[in-house]
Design an enzyme around this catalytic site. Structure first.
Site: not given
Ligand code: BG6
Length: 543
Positions: A236, A294
């Site tokens: 990102k 994350h």
């Molecule tokens: C993914 C998860 O890794 O990230 C999902 O498995 C989640 O559950 C997603 O919704 C969120 O990604 P972003 O880019 O929408 O924040």
């Protein structure tokens, strides 16, 4: 191979000059001097284009491929960032041929391509490079056929032996596919015969043991330098900017430590539920789905020491070091400092929504957590004693990912009596949406008396830059094609993250069942989560 992607310069033009294309595409406005290297790309010069390559996409008919991977490839093609000699071999079990698969991708692009509408000429030239290989991922014959196809691709389409394998399959297929690639020798790099790389999606294991096992299986076939483990948060723009913010500016670095920082809050809030991924989520839960990867990646980037260079390994060494310094949680710490939750029915963004246990594919008595909040400490010179509060959840009131650095109070509070609003100074890095950085500090309210109130200085990407950010998958795909591992997680890094999470999931398995559901969809999680910072006399920031 004579045609190229449609671009403002015309569809048949070779996609040069590369530097301008790349700069435009990655959203940098100023021209880089000739010698400039992209510090987040492990010292690769911006001038480099990916080599001719065959990209083998496993799980090509799945949701991830349709929503993310194929739109990213299409967008790179559209931006003239893929070589002309690129072949995409889409692997799946469904009974498609090239033409029906291409029709399916077209539908996916119409729904998910970042730049709409899909450009017809770009689409035509892109689609020509996509072929479908139907096969069962457990069958030897599939890989024999794949090897033959790739040889044909080198011969007929100039892909020169370079191969990027992309595993967008369910995690259970990762090890078997890797073994099969090894069996047919598709991992092997011979001098002058092209490179071989493998991109592996998350989840990388479901606990420390399975992650280690998977790392071992992968290492039997591929060298670590060939392995690209995806955590898409690292791709990102705002997450990449975290490194720029910290290490390209002097003014914050002196404050970035225990002397000035009171605590750090990292929030990954989602308003969506589990959508159609109930069965997957039942096995995963918020801790494995977001905290282990994350959230801990964001923590590592905020807390790591500056690397000596931006070489991929130097950067990852620093991340591993700080993850190692995260204080292991004992059972008592989990009971006190970690709170899980699960959403009940409620209202989100004005709409009534079902509870987690009512979602498709979910056990009506499910004990899977859709929310987790935790307090972690980092035992090193920079951060000893500074709590890091992390939280994530589904069906929260809004989608918001933010890192908040909350500063200490001044040592001698001259204006304490006159602060009508005793908010501490704060730096909030808004990862998404409404990407930007906010600095909050106290200012004197105009008037004859002395009244101090918190005010905001706010930088917004949308207003400061007039270009769109690439999707994380575009950045990561391009980096994998360029051979830059900086934004991919290394084997030891993934294992460290599991080490941090292990006591949490173990304590929950061993302990009494949770009383779920315990928060209404559309709220900020279970009431108990307030105690995570609350016990230290702090509170979650209202985002
Ligand atoms: C993914 C998860 O890794 O990230 C999902 O498995 C989640 O559950 C997603 O919704 C969120 O990604 P972003 O880019 O929408 O924040």
């Amino acid at each position: 191979m004579t045609d190229g992607p449609a671009s403002p310069r015309g569809p048949r033009e070779r996609p040069l000059p590369i530097r301008e294309e790349r700069l435009a595409a990655i959203g940098r406005r100023r021209r880089a001097p000739r010698t400039e290297r992209n510090p987040l790309r492990a010292g690769l010069r911006l001038e480099r284009m990916p080599d001719p390559v065959a990209i083998v996409l496993f799980g090509a008919t799945g949701d991830l491929a349709h929503r993310k991977v194929l739109p990213a490839l299409y967008q790179l093609w559209r931006s003239a960032l893929l070589p002309l000699d690129v072949r995409i071999v889409a692997m799946g079990r469904r009974p498609y041929d090239d033409s029906t698969f291409r029709q399916e991708i077209r539908v996916a692009l119409d729904a998910h391509a970042r730049v709409q509408p899909v450009d017809e000429e770009t689409w035509r030239t892109f689609a020509e490079r996509v072929e479908y290989l139907r096969g069962d991922l457990d069958a030897d014959a599939t890989y024999d056929e794949l090897a033959a196809r790739l040889e044909a691709s080198d011969r007929d389409h100039g892909t020169r032996g370079n191969r990027l394998f992309y595993l967008a399959t369910p995690a259970s297929a990762f090890a078997p596919v890797v073994q099969q690639l090894g069996r047919v020798g598709l991992d092997r790099e011979v001098s002058g015969g092209g490179w071989r790389r493998i991109v592996i999606e998350k989840p990388f294991g479901r606990d420390l043991e399975s992650a280690k096992r998977l790392n071992r299986e992968v290492a039997k076939v591929f060298r670590e330098a060939q392995v690209y483990r995806i955590d898409h948060y690292l791709g990102k723009e705002t997450v990449r900017n975290l490194l720029v913010f910290r290490f390209a500016n002097l003014i914050f670095e002196p404050l970035w430590n225990r002397r000035y920082v009171d605590h750090v809050q990292i929030t990954v809030a989602e308003s969506i539920g589990v959508e159609r991924r109930g069965a997957f989520y039942e096995e995963t839960g918020a801790t494995r789905d977001i905290l282990q990867n994350h959230l801990l990646q964001l923590l590592a980037l905020v807390a790591m020491e500056p690397p000596a260079t931006f070489d991929a390994n130097a950067l990852r060494d620093e991340k591993v070091k700080v993850l190692r310094a995260v204080v292991p949680l004992a059972d008592a710490d989990v009971a006190r400092d970690v709170v899980r939750g699960q959403y009940a029915a409620g209202w989100v963004e004005g709409e009534p929504v079902a509870g987690y246990r009512e979602e498709e594919g979910v056990d009506p008595l499910s004990e899977t957590e859709t929310f987790v909040a935790a307090r972690l400490g980092i035992d090193d010179w920079r951060w000893a004693g500074v709590p890091f509060y992390l939280r994530t959840g589904k069906r929260l009131p809004k989608r918001a990912t933010e890192i908040a650095i909350v500063f200490r109070e001044v040592p001698h509070a001259l204006f304490r009596g006159s602060r009508s609003d005793p908010e501490p100074d704060l730096l909030a890095l808004r990862i998404q949406p409404d990407e930007g950085i906010l600095l909050r500090f106290g200012a004197k309210v105009p008037g004859l008396d002395v009244d101090v109130r918190a005010v905001n200085m706010d930088f917004g990407y949308g207003t400061s830059f007039s270009v769109d950010s690439p999707d994380a998958y575009e950045t990561l795909m391009l980096d994998a094609l360029l051979g830059d591992q900086s934004l991919f997680t290394r084997a030891d890094e993934v294992e460290e993250a599991w080490r941090i999470v292990r006591p949490i999931v173990d304590a929950w398995v061993a302990g009494p069942p949770p009383e779920f559901p315990d928060y209404a969809a559309g709220s900020w999680g279970p009431a108990a989560a307030d105690a995570v910072p609350g016990r230290d006399g702090r509170r979650w920031r209202r985002i």
